[in-house]
Design a protein around this motif. Structure first.
Motif, mmCIF file in Angstrom:
data_model
loop_
_atom_site.group_PDB
_atom_site.id
_atom_site.type_symbol
_atom_site.label_atom_id
_atom_site.label_comp_id
_atom_site.label_asym_id
_atom_site.label_seq_id
_atom_site.Cartn_x
_atom_site.Cartn_y
_atom_site.Cartn_z
ATOM 1 N N MET A 10 39.607 -17.290 -7.839
ATOM 2 C CA MET A 10 38.252 -17.606 -8.059
ATOM 3 C C MET A 10 37.336 -17.052 -7.245
ATOM 4 N N ASN A 11 36.200 -16.399 -7.479
ATOM 5 C CA ASN A 11 35.363 -15.900 -6.575
ATOM 6 C C ASN A 11 34.179 -17.037 -6.788
ATOM 7 N N GLU A 12 34.083 -17.832 -5.962
ATOM 8 C CA GLU A 12 33.043 -18.939 -5.727
ATOM 9 C C GLU A 12 31.618 -18.244 -5.680
ATOM 10 N N ASN A 13 31.613 -17.302 -4.843
ATOM 11 C CA ASN A 13 30.128 -16.618 -5.117
ATOM 12 C C ASN A 13 29.629 -16.151 -6.140
ATOM 13 N N ILE A 14 30.384 -15.629 -6.909
ATOM 14 C CA ILE A 14 29.841 -15.116 -8.226
ATOM 15 C C ILE A 14 29.897 -16.355 -9.165
ATOM 16 N N LEU A 15 30.452 -17.294 -9.160
ATOM 17 C CA LEU A 15 30.616 -18.605 -9.797
ATOM 18 C C LEU A 15 29.065 -19.428 -9.605
ATOM 19 N N ARG A 16 28.918 -19.578 -8.371
ATOM 20 C CA ARG A 16 27.821 -20.432 -8.048
ATOM 21 C C ARG A 16 26.479 -19.598 -8.351
ATOM 22 N N ARG A 17 26.610 -18.194 -8.198
ATOM 23 C CA ARG A 17 25.176 -17.489 -8.294
ATOM 24 C C ARG A 17 24.989 -17.498 -9.901
ATOM 25 N N ASN A 18 26.041 -17.242 -10.641
ATOM 26 C CA ASN A 18 25.838 -17.138 -12.251
ATOM 27 C C ASN A 18 25.514 -18.551 -12.747
ATOM 28 N N ILE A 19 25.917 -19.685 -12.097
ATOM 29 C CA ILE A 19 25.427 -21.076 -12.585
ATOM 30 C C ILE A 19 23.886 -21.100 -12.336
ATOM 31 N N ALA A 20 23.598 -20.982 -11.057
ATOM 32 C CA ALA A 20 22.212 -21.003 -10.631
ATOM 33 C C ALA A 20 21.214 -20.302 -11.321
ATOM 34 N N ARG A 21 21.729 -18.785 -11.283
ATOM 35 C CA ARG A 21 20.877 -17.910 -12.111
ATOM 36 C C ARG A 21 20.555 -18.172 -13.314
ATOM 37 N N GLU A 22 21.557 -18.599 -14.142
ATOM 38 C CA GLU A 22 21.530 -18.778 -15.724
ATOM 39 C C GLU A 22 20.581 -19.987 -15.935
ATOM 40 N N ARG A 23 20.987 -21.059 -14.981
ATOM 41 C CA ARG A 23 20.010 -22.517 -15.013
ATOM 42 C C ARG A 23 18.552 -22.018 -15.060
ATOM 43 N N LYS A 24 18.289 -21.276 -13.839
ATOM 44 C CA LYS A 24 16.809 -20.940 -13.652
ATOM 45 C C LYS A 24 16.322 -20.173 -14.657
ATOM 46 N N ASN A 25 17.097 -19.106 -15.359
ATOM 47 C CA ASN A 25 16.810 -18.247 -16.418
ATOM 48 C C ASN A 25 16.336 -19.186 -17.733
ATOM 49 N N GLN A 26 17.011 -20.170 -17.919
ATOM 50 C CA GLN A 26 16.590 -21.182 -18.945
ATOM 51 C C GLN A 26 15.537 -22.094 -18.685
ATOM 52 N N SER A 27 14.981 -22.103 -17.298
ATOM 53 C CA SER A 27 13.956 -23.048 -16.872
ATOM 54 C C SER A 27 14.520 -24.530 -16.860
ATOM 55 N N MET A 28 15.856 -24.435 -16.396
ATOM 56 C CA MET A 28 16.501 -25.803 -16.645
ATOM 57 C C MET A 28 16.776 -26.170 -14.944
ATOM 58 N N THR A 29 16.365 -27.473 -14.620
ATOM 59 C CA THR A 29 16.454 -28.127 -13.275
ATOM 60 C C THR A 29 18.097 -28.267 -13.223
ATOM 61 N N GLN A 30 18.310 -28.730 -12.131
ATOM 62 C CA GLN A 30 19.773 -29.136 -11.915
ATOM 63 C C GLN A 30 19.764 -30.706 -12.519
ATOM 64 N N GLU A 31 18.872 -31.239 -12.381
ATOM 65 C CA GLU A 31 18.982 -32.675 -13.124
ATOM 66 C C GLU A 31 19.004 -32.570 -14.596
ATOM 67 N N GLN A 32 18.438 -31.685 -15.262
ATOM 68 C CA GLN A 32 18.861 -31.296 -16.750
ATOM 69 C C GLN A 32 20.150 -31.068 -16.927
ATOM 70 N N LEU A 33 20.639 -29.909 -16.180
ATOM 71 C CA LEU A 33 21.769 -29.496 -16.447
ATOM 72 C C LEU A 33 23.126 -30.522 -16.253
ATOM 73 N N ALA A 34 22.768 -31.279 -15.114
ATOM 74 C CA ALA A 34 23.627 -32.527 -14.755
ATOM 75 C C ALA A 34 23.820 -33.212 -16.205
ATOM 76 N N GLU A 35 22.525 -33.455 -16.730
ATOM 77 C CA GLU A 35 22.522 -34.632 -17.754
ATOM 78 C C GLU A 35 22.991 -33.963 -19.243
ATOM 79 N N PHE A 36 22.843 -32.445 -19.416
ATOM 80 C CA PHE A 36 23.494 -31.938 -20.453
ATOM 81 C C PHE A 36 24.874 -31.700 -20.357
#
Length: 114
Positions: free
Chosen positions: A1-27
């Motif tokens: 598993m490429n961790e760089n792609i994984l972490r980049r995609n999670i952070a990018r998509e979360r930010k694209n959806q104007s979601m905070t880490q706290e909201q993603l954690a909750e959802f």
């Protein structure tokens, strides 16, 4: 598993959806500390279950977490608050959901008349 792609995609998509880490954690029903570790690439292990929860919370396909192409699992984008309401409604029965929706519509109609 490429961790760089994984972490980049999670952070990018979360930010694209104007979601905070706290909201993603909750959802996703994961801790904010764990999500932060995943996004920073310091999580020792990331289970398939956690990846499923994250992809579901972001409304993207699980395989999108590992590629450069994000694939939405829904045709209509739902913001974090709408998804929170959807999650809440999914715990109620049909009658209770309809009653709440009726009241929400009445409130919206009243507020639009002012």
């Amino acid at each position: 598993m490429n961790e760089n792609i994984l972490r980049r995609n999670i952070a990018r998509e979360r930010k694209n959806q104007s979601m905070t880490q706290e909201q993603l954690a909750e959802f996703s029903n994961l801790t904010i500390n764990y999500l932060s570790k995943i996004e920073r690439g310091v999580a020792k292990r990331v289970s398939a279950d956690s990846l499923f929860k994250i992809s579901h919370a972001l409304n993207i396909s699980m395989d999108s977490l590992f590629t450069d192409h994000i694939t939405s699992t829904y045709k209509v984008y739902k913001g974090p608050y709408q998804r929170q309401l959807d999650n809440y409604f999914s715990t109620l029965g049909f009658d209770k959901t309809e009653k709440i929706c009726k009241h929400l519509l009445m409130i919206l109609e009243l507020s639009s008349n002012n």
